[in-house]
Design a protein around this motif. Structure first.
Motif, mmCIF file in Angstrom:
data_model
loop_
_atom_site.group_PDB
_atom_site.id
_atom_site.type_symbol
_atom_site.label_atom_id
_atom_site.label_comp_id
_atom_site.label_asym_id
_atom_site.label_seq_id
_atom_site.Cartn_x
_atom_site.Cartn_y
_atom_site.Cartn_z
ATOM 1 N N ASN A 133 5.329 -9.536 -5.056
ATOM 2 C CA ASN A 133 4.802 -8.459 -4.789
ATOM 3 C C ASN A 133 4.315 -7.718 -6.220
ATOM 4 N N ASN A 134 3.287 -7.172 -6.342
ATOM 5 C CA ASN A 134 2.924 -6.735 -7.486
ATOM 6 C C ASN A 134 3.333 -5.509 -8.053
ATOM 7 N N ALA A 177 11.257 1.757 -1.121
ATOM 8 C CA ALA A 177 10.886 2.890 -2.035
ATOM 9 C C ALA A 177 9.390 3.068 -2.350
ATOM 10 N N LEU A 178 8.821 1.669 -2.730
ATOM 11 C CA LEU A 178 7.712 1.598 -3.009
ATOM 12 C C LEU A 178 6.519 1.846 -1.890
ATOM 13 N N GLN A 203 0.964 -6.408 -2.043
ATOM 14 C CA GLN A 203 1.033 -5.154 -2.872
ATOM 15 C C GLN A 203 1.079 -3.953 -1.842
ATOM 16 N N PHE A 204 1.542 -2.816 -2.549
ATOM 17 C CA PHE A 204 1.614 -1.484 -1.595
ATOM 18 C C PHE A 204 0.586 -0.880 -2.063
ATOM 19 N N GLY A 205 0.359 -0.814 -3.558
ATOM 20 C CA GLY A 205 -0.507 -0.095 -3.993
ATOM 21 C C GLY A 205 0.037 1.233 -4.439
ATOM 22 N N VAL A 206 0.881 1.423 -5.502
ATOM 23 C CA VAL A 206 1.637 2.614 -6.134
ATOM 24 C C VAL A 206 1.048 2.843 -7.535
ATOM 25 N N LYS A 207 1.277 4.094 -7.526
ATOM 26 C CA LYS A 207 0.638 4.733 -8.650
ATOM 27 C C LYS A 207 1.447 4.473 -9.876
#
Length: 221
Positions: A61-62, A9-10, A31-35
């Motif tokens: 994972n951040n 989902a992230l 990380q994915f870089g999610v808002k």
């Protein structure tokens, strides 16, 4: 949800700009870089799930760790577990979320604060200074303000950047909240010059302690 489903989902809402911004601020590639808005939406959907939170934290994972902080149950954590989680941090923004949402709500935080204030491990020390700053502002009884200023004056210039930011916060809050030490706090800040040239967005207060102190004191009048 399972940890695999949360990660999926992230990943589905990853934003390259957020990834780049996080990396610029010290995050690694895990990380994915999610808002933040999407992080909070997902956590609200999951609600409290302590076991899942620990699984997500373990991924490193951040973005998963941001979610983990929001769904973690502080009542199910021991002091030893909190200490281990604090030390496992690798990104200051995740560390600050953990400090604000979990550590500050832990009943035994004062014992941890005293322990972490003697630490050299960056994230343990950052947590210690975070809690100490809270005491400076809200519960200064029993806190040696003069001793803190002596220590800040000595250690701030060469401090690890992870620690330096929160140590500087403590300096500013001493100046803002304790008039009897204000002139010394400003003098230390001026002489050391930490964050003097820090880029500050319009409408935000500079983290340079003398400017920060003077601005907040003006607002108190």
């Amino acid at each position: 949800m399972t940890s695999t489903e949360v990660l999926a989902a992230l990943k589905a809402v990853a934003d390259p700009k957020v990834f780049a911004m996080n990396k610029k601020n010290g995050a690694g590639d895990n990380q994915f870089g999610v808002k933040m808005g999407d992080i909070r939406k997902l956590a609200a959907k999951i609600k409290k799930d302590h076991a899942l939170a620990l699984e997500l934290w373990a991924t490193g994972n951040n973005d998963a760790r941001f979610v983990a902080v929001l769904i973690m149950d502080v009542k199910k954590l021991s002091a030893k577990e909190i200490d281990t989680l604090v030390r496992s941090n690798t990104f200051v923004h995740v560390a600050d979320w953990f400090n604000n949402y979990i550590v500050k709500e832990f009943p035994g935080k004062e014992e941890l604060r005293e322990k972490w204030m003697k630490e050299k491990q960056p994230y343990a020390a950052r947590a210690g200074w975070s809690l100490t700053t809270g005491r400076i502002v809200r519960a200064p009884e029993g806190i040696d303000i003069k001793g803190l200023l002596d220590r800040i004056e000595k250690e701030l210039p060469a401090a690890d950047p992870v620690i330096q930011w929160n140590m500087n916060n403590a300096l500013a809050q001493i100046g803002i909240n304790h008039p009897e030490y204000r002139s010394r706090a400003v003098e230390i800040g001026e002489r050391l010059g930490i964050y003097r040239d820090y880029p500050t967005s319009k409408g935000c207060t500079s983290p340079f302690a003398p400017i920060w102190i003077n601005e907040m004191v003006k607002r108190q009048k």
